[in-house]
Write a protein that holds these residues in place. Structure first.
Motif, PDB file in Angstrom:
ATOM      1  N   LEU A   1       0.818  -1.216   0.000  1.00  0.00           N
ATOM      2  CA  LEU A   1       0.000   0.000   0.000  1.00  0.00           C
ATOM      3  C   LEU A   1       0.850   1.264   0.000  1.00  0.00           C
ATOM      4  O   LEU A   1       0.776   2.072  -0.913  1.00  0.00           O
ATOM      5  CB  LEU A   1      -0.911   0.030   1.236  1.00  0.00           C
TER       6      LEU A   1
ATOM      7  N   ILE B   1       1.599   3.323  -3.341  1.00  0.00           N
ATOM      8  CA  ILE B   1       0.629   4.398  -3.597  1.00  0.00           C
ATOM      9  C   ILE B   1       1.268   5.778  -3.461  1.00  0.00           C
ATOM     10  O   ILE B   1       0.981   6.672  -4.258  1.00  0.00           O
ATOM     11  CB  ILE B   1      -0.638   4.210  -2.744  1.00  0.00           C
TER      12      ILE B   1
ATOM     13  N   GLU C   1       2.908   6.244  -6.623  1.00  0.00           N
ATOM     14  CA  GLU C   1       1.958   6.477  -7.706  1.00  0.00           C
ATOM     15  C   GLU C   1       1.420   7.896  -7.691  1.00  0.00           C
ATOM     16  O   GLU C   1       1.180   8.482  -8.756  1.00  0.00           O
ATOM     17  CB  GLU C   1       0.813   5.464  -7.627  1.00  0.00           C
ATOM     18  N   VAL C   2       1.242   8.450  -6.508  1.00  0.00           N
ATOM     19  CA  VAL C   2       0.794   9.838  -6.441  1.00  0.00           C
ATOM     20  C   VAL C   2       1.848  10.740  -7.090  1.00  0.00           C
ATOM     21  O   VAL C   2       1.525  11.641  -7.876  1.00  0.00           O
ATOM     22  CB  VAL C   2       0.494  10.248  -4.982  1.00  0.00           C
TER      23      VAL C   2
ATOM     24  N   ALA D   1      -6.688   5.944   2.392  1.00  0.00           N
ATOM     25  CA  ALA D   1      -7.414   5.848   1.123  1.00  0.00           C
ATOM     26  C   ALA D   1      -8.059   7.188   0.756  1.00  0.00           C
ATOM     27  O   ALA D   1      -8.049   7.591  -0.412  1.00  0.00           O
ATOM     28  CB  ALA D   1      -8.474   4.756   1.205  1.00  0.00           C
TER      29      ALA D   1
ATOM     30  N   ALA E   1      -5.418   9.402  -0.597  1.00  0.00           N
ATOM     31  CA  ALA E   1      -5.050   9.002  -1.948  1.00  0.00           C
ATOM     32  C   ALA E   1      -6.124   9.437  -2.951  1.00  0.00           C
ATOM     33  O   ALA E   1      -5.820   9.889  -4.057  1.00  0.00           O
ATOM     34  CB  ALA E   1      -4.847   7.490  -2.011  1.00  0.00           C
TER      35      ALA E   1
ATOM     36  N   ALA F   1      -8.137   3.638  -9.799  1.00  0.00           N
ATOM     37  CA  ALA F   1      -7.965   3.965  -8.382  1.00  0.00           C
ATOM     38  C   ALA F   1      -9.277   4.423  -7.760  1.00  0.00           C
ATOM     39  O   ALA F   1      -9.584   4.084  -6.613  1.00  0.00           O
ATOM     40  CB  ALA F   1      -6.895   5.042  -8.222  1.00  0.00           C
TER      41      ALA F   1
ATOM     42  N   LEU G   1     -10.804   2.545  -4.619  1.00  0.00           N
ATOM     43  CA  LEU G   1     -10.950   3.187  -3.313  1.00  0.00           C
ATOM     44  C   LEU G   1     -12.407   3.169  -2.884  1.00  0.00           C
ATOM     45  O   LEU G   1     -12.721   3.040  -1.697  1.00  0.00           O
ATOM     46  CB  LEU G   1     -10.394   4.609  -3.370  1.00  0.00           C
TER      47      LEU G   1
ATOM     48  N   SER H   1      -6.626  -2.770  -7.100  1.00  0.00           N
ATOM     49  CA  SER H   1      -5.541  -1.880  -6.668  1.00  0.00           C
ATOM     50  C   SER H   1      -4.236  -2.310  -7.326  1.00  0.00           C
ATOM     51  O   SER H   1      -3.370  -1.489  -7.600  1.00  0.00           O
ATOM     52  CB  SER H   1      -5.413  -1.865  -5.151  1.00  0.00           C
TER      53      SER H   1
ATOM     54  N   ILE I   1      -3.950  -0.774 -10.694  1.00  0.00           N
ATOM     55  CA  ILE I   1      -3.416   0.603 -10.702  1.00  0.00           C
ATOM     56  C   ILE I   1      -1.910   0.516 -10.922  1.00  0.00           C
ATOM     57  O   ILE I   1      -1.331   1.247 -11.726  1.00  0.00           O
ATOM     58  CB  ILE I   1      -3.673   1.327  -9.361  1.00  0.00           C
ATOM     59  N   ASN I   2      -1.298  -0.419 -10.186  1.00  0.00           N
ATOM     60  CA  ASN I   2       0.155  -0.560 -10.293  1.00  0.00           C
ATOM     61  C   ASN I   2       0.573  -0.911 -11.703  1.00  0.00           C
ATOM     62  O   ASN I   2       1.547  -0.388 -12.220  1.00  0.00           O
ATOM     63  CB  ASN I   2       0.669  -1.667  -9.371  1.00  0.00           C
TER      64      ASN I   2
END
Lengths: 573, 197
Positions: A84, A88, A91-92, A160, A163, A201, A205, A242, A245-246
């Motif tokens: 996580l 994440i 990713e942001v 979450a 994010a 995402a 979420l 999720s 997303i990766n």
């Protein structure tokens, strides 16, 4: 009409600098946020990676490091921190980069972005606190009726929400860039990939909120029961997507790195974009493949959700599996490496850690993570490896050898371009992706091997020394777990090198001034890469065709080997 | 470039490269084949997970298992009853913190209706070294028809994390090849041939 203007926020006057290597306009506020999120990501990678090493050393039968209580606690922390928080936060950073920087735009709402960052940090710290206290050892999946303290669920929800706000800022930045005309035509492919990641995402979420909020209330005593099967169905709506997303994020980074390091252009925009689109359309439903060994779910439901849905998403990945090396081959041939089928690959910039990491990530994600994922997601084959250590073997292939390695590779571009620091210890940096890649690949393969021999996942003692009725695993299983431990040490060494290089560079690296020459140069056309438009013209790609043929043959063989294993099991229906 | 907007504004009308098109077609048909193969296995294969499941109250389930164990118990193993049910009959297996209860003794080549449930948390039924892995939920009674095809001693281990004693959660199934005293002995031979059909 006057009240309409009341809600319109003041447009921030952004401060820009121009990147001397790519010619991109960089919003200084976006740059600060990218730095902050990347630094937080690396901190949680260090923490989670250390926990991962402890887990592997405990699972190495000859070492068996931690006592049982600590093992399960550390395993819970490992999952949360790396799967996580590291991923994440990074990713942001990727989202802010792909929107503000690649589109030459200002970031939509930097203050709100800082608030989102704060929320995510608080959530991540709180989760670590809850886990380390020892009363939230519920693993990453946190299946009821096993219960954690309310703090644990609350921390994940806070993270979450943070994010989600960050994702919202990404969308808003796309709107701002469009309105202010900072680019012409369609958004670049990398930004498009990031956009698919962001859309997934939101869905993810939302699923997380739908299941974690009632679970929080249950943990606080306000809801009496949570149905374990229902929980699982909804939870995996978050849990698996999720990971998608990766995939979207790291595939975007493959294209980014290929563009900046060898000047690669997509073979065709249409194909690559459609492949990204397939992730959005199909992979959420494919999360059903986590439920193949559950009671009570209908076979046709399982087949529909894990097959035509999943295979269309797999198709997306298989397309990128051709177009990414294909784009690199085309670019390298244009750069003059035209001899034979593979000169383009031999003469690729293997000494640049970003390229080495990116290409290893591409190969291992496809061969290890991709193929095993499809096998694992096949209705009947799943019974062979459900909840064995094969499962972590698969997702270490996707998330460690794939995503983490790609993120590390991208960091070697982020440091000079965003942090504006020269990479320290260039020799170590060159070695790092190979060391980490070999370790991560080994972890994945040996765990898959041990799982095929029946070793369970999340298990402290495969010798069953305290059990009333003993059981003896095969010698092969012990060998595999030992090799897994050795691979984990390699990966950890690679991880430590990464931390040393990144932290050293971020704080003590030589500041890059105008006219500076980089140790790891971008492609000589680096600036052109970021300012010229275009898709690749028709090109012959013999090397890529050979590579995908090898991939396809491996895929088919491995698929049928597993059916052969299955056919030898006891009969059940 | 992948980092810049596409050269032509109308990029979606550009033709697809031949090599890409061929690969997409191959990958698509491979997906279609894999889809078909799962359906086909329901007809050609003999390893398909049953979907017969009932909601059950955990304490009721516990009572059923105890009654079953009492009826067919033949001996003890480390304080756990060893139960030899007649072939074709309902067999109950219970997962709880931290054991698989009771120990079963089955005949090779005979089919049994195995009931699986948990009375507390989620557990994982993992039959070793045969490597059949099924999730077990509290409140759900999952029934599958199982036919052992080999004789010997088999371990059941838990592979869903269920707390601090997770690694001690084991059980056992003995599979007898024999034709001996069981009244159904004449059917054993053809049972092996016929399997689970």
């Amino acid at each position: 009409m006057a009240d309409i203007t009341v809600g319109v926020p003041e447009v921030r006057v952004a401060e820009f600098r121009t990147c001397q290597f790519t010619g991109l306009k960089v919003d200084v506020a976006a740059q600060a946020l990218i730095k902050a999120n990347a630094v937080a990501a690396v901190v949680f990678l260090a923490l989670g990676g250390l926990m991962g090493l402890l887990v592997a050393l405990t699972r190495w039968p000859a070492v068996h490091l931690l006592p049982a209580e600590w093992f399960y606690l550390v395993l819970t922390g490992h999952g949360a921190n790396v799967l996580l928080f590291w991923i994440i936060f990074f990713e942001v950073a990727v989202l802010y980069f792909a929107s503000a920087v690649l589109l030459n735009s200002r970031l939509a709402a930097p203050k709100l972005a800082w608030a989102a960052f704060g929320l995510m940090v608080v959530g991540a710290l709180m989760a670590n606190y809850a886990v380390l206290r020892g009363d939230s050892t519920v693993m990453f999946t946190s299946y009821p009726p096993m219960q954690a303290t309310p703090w644990f669920y609350l921390s994940l929800i806070l993270f979450a929400v943070g994010a989600l706000v960050a994702v919202g800022i990404f969308f808003a930045t796309l709107v701002v860039a469009k309105e202010e005309g900072t680019y012409q035509g369609s958004i670049p492919l990398v930004t498009f990939g990031a956009l698919t990641a962001a859309i997934i995402a939101v869905f993810t979420l939302a699923s997380g909120a739908i299941i974690l909020i009632p679970t929080l209330l249950w943990s606080a005593g306000l809801v009496s029961t949570i149905d374990p099967l229902l929980y699982k169905v909804v939870w995996w709506g978050m849990g698996h997507s999720s990971q998608q997303i990766n995939v979207s994020a790291h595939v975007s980074l493959w294209y980014l790195i290929a563009a900046l390091l060898v000047g690669a252009k997509p073979l065709s925009e249409k194909v690559s974009r459609t492949a990204f689109l397939m992730y959005i359309l199909f992979l959420q439903l494919a999360s059903a493949h986590h439920l193949l060994a559950e009671p009570g779910l209908d076979a046709s439901w399982k087949i529909v959700n894990t097959s035509y849905m999943m295979y269309l998403a797999v198709l997306g990945s298989m397309v990128h599996g051709l177009t990414v090396p294909g784009a690199i081959e085309a670019a390298q041939r244009r750069n003059g490496y035209t001899k034979g089928a593979f000169e383009w690959l031999r003469k690729a910039p293997w000494g640049h850690p970003a390229f080495a990491g990116m290409f290893l990530s591409l190969v291992m994600f496809g061969f290890i993570g991709g193929i095993s994922g499809v096998v694992l997601g096949t209705e009947q084959l799943n019974v062979l490896m459900h909840n064995t250590i094969y499962v972590p073997g698969h997702f270490h292939g996707t998330v460690v050898a794939g995503t983490t390695l790609a993120f590390m590779a991208a960091t070697y571009l982020v440091l000079p371009l965003v942090f504006q620091r020269e990479i320290m210890f260039p020799k170590l940096a060159q070695l790092q992706p190979y060391l980490f890649g070999v370790g991560a690949g080994g972890i994945s393969l040996f765990m898959m091997g041990a799982g095929t021999l029946g070793v369970p996942r999340r298990h402290w003692d495969i010798t069953f020394s305290d059990a009333t009725i003993g059981f003896q695993h095969s010698a092969g299983a012990f060998l595999m777990m030992g090799l897994n431990g050795i691979s984990a040490i390699l990966a950890a060494a690679g991880g430590i090198l990464f931390i040393v290089v990144v932290v050293g560079t971020a704080f003590f690296g030589e500041r890059i001034k105008p006219g500076h020459k980089l140790t790891f140069p971008l492609h000589s056309g680096g600036a052109a890469a970021a300012s010229h438009y275009g898709s690749e013209a028709t090109a012959k790609l013999p090397g890529t065709i050979i590579l995908v043929t090898i991939f396809f043959v491996s895929f088919v063989l491995y698929y049928f080997i597993n059916w052969k294993y299955l056919s030898e099991l006891w009969l059940f229906r | 470039m992948a980092v810049t907007p596409p050269e032509r504004r109308i990029w979606w009308n550009e033709p697809i490269e031949k090599v890409e098109l061929i690969w997409i077609v191959i990958a698509f048909f491979w997906g279609l084949f894999m889809f078909g193969f799962m359906i086909a296995w329901h007809f050609i294969g003999q390893q398909n997970l049953s979907t017969e499941t009932y909601r059950v109250d955990p304490s009721n389930y516990e009572r059923k298992v105890e009654a079953f164990a009492k009826e067919y118990q033949v001996r003890d193993l480390e304080g756990v009853p060893v139960v030899r049910p007649p072939a074709g009959k309902d067999v109950y297996l219970l997962g709880r913190l931290w054991q698989w209860w009771p120990v079963l003794e089955l005949q090779k080549g005979q089919s049994y209706r195995i009931h699986l449930s948990s009375i507390d948390w989620q557990h994982g039924f993992s039959l070793q070294p045969t490597n059949i892995n099924i999730q077990v939920h509290p409140g759900y009674e999952h029934i599958l028809t199982l036919t052992p095809t080999e004789s010997g001693e088999f371990g059941i281990i838990c592979n869903e994390f269920c707390g601090i004693g997770h690694h001690t959660m084991t059980g056992k199934i003995f599979v007898r090849a024999g034709t001996a005293e069981a009244p159904s002995s004449t059917r054993v031979a053809e049972g092996t041939e016929e399997g689970g059909r």
